[in-house]
Scaffold this motif. Structure first.
Motif, PDB file in Angstrom:
ATOM      1  N   LYS A  64      83.295 -64.725  17.672  1.00  9.20           N
ATOM      2  CA  LYS A  64      82.965 -63.537  18.474  1.00  9.20           C
ATOM      3  C   LYS A  64      82.106 -63.938  19.678  1.00  9.20           C
ATOM      4  O   LYS A  64      81.534 -65.024  19.726  1.00  9.20           O
ATOM      5  CB  LYS A  64      82.189 -62.522  17.631  1.00  9.20           C
ATOM      6  CG  LYS A  64      82.884 -62.074  16.371  1.00  9.20           C
ATOM      7  CD  LYS A  64      83.856 -60.981  16.668  1.00  9.20           C
ATOM      8  CE  LYS A  64      84.491 -60.452  15.392  1.00  9.20           C
ATOM      9  NZ  LYS A  64      85.618 -59.606  15.671  1.00  9.20           N
ATOM     10  N   SER A  65      81.986 -63.023  20.614  1.00 12.96           N
ATOM     11  CA  SER A  65      81.111 -63.260  21.770  1.00 12.96           C
ATOM     12  C   SER A  65      79.651 -63.223  21.311  1.00 12.96           C
ATOM     13  O   SER A  65      79.338 -62.706  20.231  1.00 12.96           O
ATOM     14  CB  SER A  65      81.340 -62.184  22.836  1.00 12.96           C
ATOM     15  OG  SER A  65      80.823 -60.933  22.380  1.00 12.96           O
ATOM     16  N   ASN A  66      78.772 -63.737  22.140  1.00 16.03           N
ATOM     17  CA  ASN A  66      77.338 -63.695  21.830  1.00 16.03           C
ATOM     18  C   ASN A  66      76.863 -62.263  21.596  1.00 16.03           C
ATOM     19  O   ASN A  66      76.083 -62.001  20.679  1.00 16.03           O
ATOM     20  CB  ASN A  66      76.510 -64.347  22.937  1.00 16.03           C
ATOM     21  CG  ASN A  66      76.549 -65.852  22.888  1.00 16.03           C
ATOM     22  OD1 ASN A  66      77.159 -66.455  22.014  1.00 16.03           O
ATOM     23  ND2 ASN A  66      75.896 -66.475  23.856  1.00 16.03           N
ATOM     24  N   ASP A  67      77.329 -61.337  22.420  1.00 14.41           N
ATOM     25  CA  ASP A  67      76.937 -59.934  22.260  1.00 14.41           C
ATOM     26  C   ASP A  67      77.393 -59.380  20.917  1.00 14.41           C
ATOM     27  O   ASP A  67      76.660 -58.645  20.250  1.00 14.41           O
ATOM     28  CB  ASP A  67      77.496 -59.074  23.398  1.00 14.41           C
ATOM     29  CG  ASP A  67      76.785 -59.325  24.725  1.00 14.41           C
ATOM     30  OD1 ASP A  67      75.658 -59.868  24.722  1.00 14.41           O
ATOM     31  OD2 ASP A  67      77.371 -58.965  25.769  1.00 14.41           O
ATOM     32  N   GLU A  68      78.616 -59.732  20.513  1.00 16.57           N
ATOM     33  CA  GLU A  68      79.131 -59.254  19.230  1.00 16.57           C
ATOM     34  C   GLU A  68      78.394 -59.890  18.056  1.00 16.57           C
ATOM     35  O   GLU A  68      78.129 -59.229  17.046  1.00 16.57           O
ATOM     36  CB  GLU A  68      80.636 -59.535  19.121  1.00 16.57           C
ATOM     37  CG  GLU A  68      81.477 -58.705  20.072  1.00 16.57           C
ATOM     38  CD  GLU A  68      82.922 -59.174  20.128  1.00 16.57           C
ATOM     39  OE1 GLU A  68      83.807 -58.308  20.063  1.00 16.57           O
ATOM     40  OE2 GLU A  68      83.165 -60.400  20.244  1.00 16.57           O
ATOM     41  N   GLN A  69      78.041 -61.163  18.183  1.00 18.64           N
ATOM     42  CA  GLN A  69      77.269 -61.831  17.130  1.00 18.64           C
ATOM     43  C   GLN A  69      75.905 -61.171  16.971  1.00 18.64           C
ATOM     44  O   GLN A  69      75.470 -60.883  15.852  1.00 18.64           O
ATOM     45  CB  GLN A  69      77.084 -63.317  17.463  1.00 18.64           C
ATOM     46  CG  GLN A  69      78.348 -64.119  17.422  1.00 18.64           C
ATOM     47  CD  GLN A  69      78.176 -65.492  18.035  1.00 18.64           C
ATOM     48  OE1 GLN A  69      77.168 -65.818  18.663  1.00 18.64           O
ATOM     49  NE2 GLN A  69      79.193 -66.340  17.854  1.00 18.64           N
ATOM     50  N   LEU A  70      75.251 -60.934  18.089  1.00 18.63           N
ATOM     51  CA  LEU A  70      73.936 -60.300  18.059  1.00 18.63           C
ATOM     52  C   LEU A  70      74.037 -58.893  17.483  1.00 18.63           C
ATOM     53  O   LEU A  70      73.206 -58.488  16.661  1.00 18.63           O
ATOM     54  CB  LEU A  70      73.332 -60.263  19.467  1.00 18.63           C
ATOM     55  CG  LEU A  70      71.964 -59.607  19.598  1.00 18.63           C
ATOM     56  CD1 LEU A  70      70.924 -60.286  18.705  1.00 18.63           C
ATOM     57  CD2 LEU A  70      71.514 -59.642  21.062  1.00 18.63           C
ATOM     58  N   GLN A  71      75.073 -58.172  17.853  1.00 18.94           N
ATOM     59  CA  GLN A  71      75.241 -56.815  17.332  1.00 18.94           C
ATOM     60  C   GLN A  71      75.452 -56.830  15.822  1.00 18.94           C
ATOM     61  O   GLN A  71      74.922 -55.979  15.106  1.00 18.94           O
ATOM     62  CB  GLN A  71      76.388 -56.088  18.030  1.00 18.94           C
ATOM     63  CG  GLN A  71      76.434 -54.608  17.690  1.00 18.94           C
ATOM     64  CD  GLN A  71      75.136 -53.889  18.085  1.00 18.94           C
ATOM     65  OE1 GLN A  71      74.676 -53.981  19.217  1.00 18.94           O
ATOM     66  NE2 GLN A  71      74.537 -53.174  17.141  1.00 18.94           N
ATOM     67  N   PHE A  72      76.206 -57.800  15.318  1.00 16.29           N
ATOM     68  CA  PHE A  72      76.395 -57.923  13.872  1.00 16.29           C
ATOM     69  C   PHE A  72      75.040 -58.101  13.180  1.00 16.29           C
ATOM     70  O   PHE A  72      74.756 -57.415  12.194  1.00 16.29           O
ATOM     71  CB  PHE A  72      77.323 -59.101  13.537  1.00 16.29           C
ATOM     72  CG  PHE A  72      77.330 -59.432  12.066  1.00 16.29           C
ATOM     73  CD1 PHE A  72      78.096 -58.679  11.184  1.00 16.29           C
ATOM     74  CD2 PHE A  72      76.565 -60.475  11.567  1.00 16.29           C
ATOM     75  CE1 PHE A  72      78.102 -58.974   9.821  1.00 16.29           C
ATOM     76  CE2 PHE A  72      76.560 -60.767  10.207  1.00 16.29           C
ATOM     77  CZ  PHE A  72      77.327 -60.019   9.333  1.00 16.29           C
ATOM     78  N   MET A  73      74.231 -59.010  13.681  1.00 16.72           N
ATOM     79  CA  MET A  73      72.918 -59.252  13.063  1.00 16.72           C
ATOM     80  C   MET A  73      72.041 -58.012  13.146  1.00 16.72           C
ATOM     81  O   MET A  73      71.358 -57.653  12.179  1.00 16.72           O
ATOM     82  CB  MET A  73      72.243 -60.475  13.700  1.00 16.72           C
ATOM     83  CG  MET A  73      72.936 -61.784  13.344  1.00 16.72           C
ATOM     84  SD  MET A  73      72.074 -63.252  13.965  1.00 16.72           S
ATOM     85  CE  MET A  73      72.740 -63.365  15.618  1.00 16.72           C
ATOM     86  N   ARG A  74      72.049 -57.360  14.299  1.00 20.49           N
ATOM     87  CA  ARG A  74      71.279 -56.113  14.445  1.00 20.49           C
ATOM     88  C   ARG A  74      71.777 -55.054  13.467  1.00 20.49           C
ATOM     89  O   ARG A  74      70.984 -54.338  12.858  1.00 20.49           O
ATOM     90  CB  ARG A  74      71.393 -55.582  15.870  1.00 20.49           C
ATOM     91  CG  ARG A  74      70.597 -56.336  16.892  1.00 20.49           C
ATOM     92  CD  ARG A  74      70.884 -55.814  18.277  1.00 20.49           C
ATOM     93  NE  ARG A  74      70.017 -56.405  19.278  1.00 20.49           N
ATOM     94  CZ  ARG A  74      70.315 -56.476  20.564  1.00 20.49           C
ATOM     95  NH1 ARG A  74      71.470 -55.968  21.022  1.00 20.49           N
ATOM     96  NH2 ARG A  74      69.464 -57.036  21.415  1.00 20.49           N
ATOM     97  N   SER A  81      76.819 -49.431   9.424  1.00 20.59           N
ATOM     98  CA  SER A  81      78.089 -49.729   8.775  1.00 20.59           C
ATOM     99  C   SER A  81      79.217 -49.854   9.788  1.00 20.59           C
ATOM    100  O   SER A  81      79.372 -49.015  10.668  1.00 20.59           O
ATOM    101  CB  SER A  81      78.398 -48.609   7.768  1.00 20.59           C
ATOM    102  OG  SER A  81      79.611 -48.862   7.118  1.00 20.59           O
ATOM    103  N   ASN A  82      79.985 -50.926   9.631  1.00 22.21           N
ATOM    104  CA  ASN A  82      81.215 -51.125  10.386  1.00 22.21           C
ATOM    105  C   ASN A  82      82.061 -52.125   9.588  1.00 22.21           C
ATOM    106  O   ASN A  82      81.662 -52.529   8.499  1.00 22.21           O
ATOM    107  CB  ASN A  82      80.934 -51.592  11.826  1.00 22.21           C
ATOM    108  CG  ASN A  82      80.146 -52.877  11.881  1.00 22.21           C
ATOM    109  OD1 ASN A  82      80.466 -53.850  11.205  1.00 22.21           O
ATOM    110  ND2 ASN A  82      79.092 -52.895  12.694  1.00 22.21           N
TER     111      ASN A  82
END
Length: 151
Positions: A64-74, A81-82
């Motif tokens: 995933k992109s950096n933004d998506e990785q960070l969003q997952f952790m957040r 939930s997603n």
């Protein structure tokens, strides 16, 4: 400040304070714990019989992109939930902790979004980070497990 003989209820207090922090502060605290206890001291997920589960999810995240990785952790530390967080939630507790180990390794290795060097913690979050940095490896691990798994 905490000592290596900090009673178990002291850890519960740190977990409670941790839960009051923002998502980004939680991630910064987890990063500091990883750096404090040292990657080589944490059980290697590759030695875990459930390694395939943690590796499969980690590989999805790594792609995933950096933004998506960070969003997952957040999302994980915020209990949002997603599809990806639901997949994470279906893993055993041991495998969930292994995901965080893999994420920290990926951050160190450049495969996962890095922790910004200039990120500043609030006073409360800094207190949690300082106290956790002063306790034993075993207590750090228990804190990390309790903080991550009791959302």
């Amino acid at each position: 400040m905490a000592t290596t003989t900090e009673p178990r209820h002291g850890l519960a207090n740190y977990v409670h304070k941790f839960k009051g922090c923002s998502a980004d502060e939680k991630l910064a605290i987890l990063w500091r714990i990883y750096n404090h206890i040292g990657g080589e001291r944490i059980e290697n997920p590759d030695d875990n019989k459930e390694s395939d589960s943690s590796l499969a999810l980690y590989n999805k995240l790594k792609g995933k992109s950096n933004d998506e990785q960070l969003q997952f952790m957040r999302d994980i530390v915020s209990n949002n939930s997603n599809d990806l967080t639901n997949e994470y939630s279906q893993l055993s507790e041991t495998t969930q902790v292994a995901i965080w180990y893999r994420l920290a390794q990926g951050m160190s290795g450049g495969d996962v979004v890095p922790m910004p060097e200039d990120f500043t913690l609030s006073g409360e979050a800094q207190e949690v980070a300082d106290n956790i940095s002063a306790i034993s490896f075993e207590q750090c691990y228990v804190f990390m497990r309790d903080a991550l798994l009791s959302n």
